[in-house]
Design a protein around this motif. Structure first.
Motif, PDB file in Angstrom:
ATOM      1  N   ASP A   1      11.257  -0.602  -2.684  1.00 20.91           N
ATOM      2  CA  ASP A   1      11.435  -0.629  -1.230  1.00 20.91           C
ATOM      3  C   ASP A   1      11.124  -2.014  -0.672  1.00 20.91           C
ATOM      4  O   ASP A   1      11.868  -2.541   0.163  1.00 20.91           O
ATOM      5  CB  ASP A   1      10.548   0.412  -0.551  1.00 20.91           C
ATOM      6  N   ALA A   2      10.034  -2.618  -1.136  1.00 23.60           N
ATOM      7  CA  ALA A   2       9.665  -3.952  -0.657  1.00 23.60           C
ATOM      8  C   ALA A   2      10.713  -4.984  -1.054  1.00 23.60           C
ATOM      9  O   ALA A   2      11.052  -5.864  -0.258  1.00 23.60           O
ATOM     10  CB  ALA A   2       8.286  -4.344  -1.193  1.00 23.60           C
ATOM     11  N   LEU A   3      11.234  -4.882  -2.262  1.00 26.53           N
ATOM     12  CA  LEU A   3      12.259  -5.834  -2.704  1.00 26.53           C
ATOM     13  C   LEU A   3      13.526  -5.705  -1.855  1.00 26.53           C
ATOM     14  O   LEU A   3      14.106  -6.712  -1.449  1.00 26.53           O
ATOM     15  CB  LEU A   3      12.583  -5.636  -4.181  1.00 26.53           C
ATOM     16  N   PHE A   4      13.960  -4.488  -1.577  1.00 23.67           N
ATOM     17  CA  PHE A   4      15.163  -4.291  -0.771  1.00 23.67           C
ATOM     18  C   PHE A   4      14.917  -4.601   0.707  1.00 23.67           C
ATOM     19  O   PHE A   4      15.688  -5.330   1.327  1.00 23.67           O
ATOM     20  CB  PHE A   4      15.697  -2.866  -0.909  1.00 23.67           C
ATOM     21  N   ASP A   5      13.852  -4.061   1.276  1.00 29.31           N
ATOM     22  CA  ASP A   5      13.634  -4.146   2.719  1.00 29.31           C
ATOM     23  C   ASP A   5      13.080  -5.494   3.168  1.00 29.31           C
ATOM     24  O   ASP A   5      13.577  -6.082   4.121  1.00 29.31           O
ATOM     25  CB  ASP A   5      12.701  -3.028   3.186  1.00 29.31           C
ATOM     26  N   ALA A   6      12.047  -5.966   2.500  1.00 31.52           N
ATOM     27  CA  ALA A   6      11.379  -7.188   2.956  1.00 31.52           C
ATOM     28  C   ALA A   6      11.870  -8.439   2.248  1.00 31.52           C
ATOM     29  O   ALA A   6      11.733  -9.538   2.773  1.00 31.52           O
ATOM     30  CB  ALA A   6       9.869  -7.049   2.755  1.00 31.52           C
TER      31      ALA A   6
ATOM     32  N   LEU B   1       0.830  -1.200   0.000  1.00 37.32           N
ATOM     33  CA  LEU B   1       0.000   0.000   0.000  1.00 37.32           C
ATOM     34  C   LEU B   1       0.861   1.245   0.000  1.00 37.32           C
ATOM     35  O   LEU B   1       1.894   1.304   0.676  1.00 37.32           O
ATOM     36  CB  LEU B   1      -0.906   0.010   1.236  1.00 37.32           C
ATOM     37  N   THR B   2       0.439   2.235  -0.779  1.00 34.49           N
ATOM     38  CA  THR B   2       1.072   3.545  -0.783  1.00 34.49           C
ATOM     39  C   THR B   2      -0.007   4.559  -0.401  1.00 34.49           C
ATOM     40  O   THR B   2      -1.149   4.180  -0.113  1.00 34.49           O
ATOM     41  CB  THR B   2       1.659   3.902  -2.164  1.00 34.49           C
TER      42      THR B   2
ATOM     43  N   ALA C   1       7.469   1.899  -4.239  1.00 33.61           N
ATOM     44  CA  ALA C   1       6.989   0.968  -3.208  1.00 33.61           C
ATOM     45  C   ALA C   1       7.481  -0.451  -3.476  1.00 33.61           C
ATOM     46  O   ALA C   1       7.880  -1.163  -2.548  1.00 33.61           O
ATOM     47  CB  ALA C   1       5.464   1.000  -3.148  1.00 33.61           C
ATOM     48  N   LEU C   2       7.473  -0.866  -4.737  1.00 37.59           N
ATOM     49  CA  LEU C   2       7.946  -2.208  -5.077  1.00 37.59           C
ATOM     50  C   LEU C   2       9.441  -2.344  -4.815  1.00 37.59           C
ATOM     51  O   LEU C   2       9.890  -3.340  -4.233  1.00 37.59           O
ATOM     52  CB  LEU C   2       7.620  -2.536  -6.533  1.00 37.59           C
TER      53      LEU C   2
END
Length: 176
Positions: A118-123, A7-8, A115-116
């Motif tokens: 960030d999710a790939l790097f962080d999660a 979600l953004t 957002a994608l």
């Protein structure tokens, strides 16, 4: 593992589903959309059904698979982003993006890809995220610059694409 929905402020990102098919096919059939993409304007409902049925629900490192992710604004499909897990490299992911023309120019591609990424790097523990684009596609070059991607280079007349030799740019970001 990527967890959905992502979600953004304005968007919801989830894997593409059968319910998205008609809107998905509608913008994929537009010549101005298909111009920069691997498909042609004769994209069919059956093509979309196959893509949706065969895609994974998430993406795993080194799987070699693509995951098509719906980008929704107020519940309406306005485009998609895609992530491809490189088969030969751990934690390396290729990106793609398509926003329907009626929704272009509103920052949705930047917001969704940000957002994608960030999710790939962080999660997801990605090491490298990249995109390969047609060198003539200036809007996508501006998009990757806005996202802070490094322009790694241009391969001149290196890709036989839709009946002509085209140059391609590579854009990348590393986990820091």
């Amino acid at each position: 593992m990527l967890t959905f929905p992502i979600l953004t402020e304005r968007l919801e990102l989830t894997p593409l589903t059968r319910a998205d098919r008609d809107a998905f096919v509608a913008y994929r059939r537009l010549p101005e959309v298909a111009r920069w993409q691997s498909w042609t304007p004769d994209y069919t409902e059956a093509d979309a059904d196959d893509l949706i049925a065969l895609q994974p629900s998430s993406i795993e490192s080194r799987s070699g698979r693509w995951l098509q992710i719906a980008v929704r604004h107020d519940g309406v499909l306005i485009g998609d982003v895609a992530v491809h897990a490189e088969a030969g490299q751990p934690d390396s992911y290729e990106l793609g993006v398509t926003i329907a023309p009626a929704s272009q120019g509103s920052g949705y591609a930047t917001e969704a890809l940000s957002a994608l990424v960030d999710a790939l790097f962080d999660a997801h523990g990605a090491h490298r995220v990249f995109a390969v684009t047609d060198a003539r596609n200036e809007p996508v070059a501006r998009l990757f610059r806005r996202l802070g991607f490094r322009h790694e280079g241009r391969n001149v007349a290196a890709d036989w694409f839709k009946g002509e030799w085209t140059s391609v740019d590579t854009w990348a970001a590393l986990r820091r």
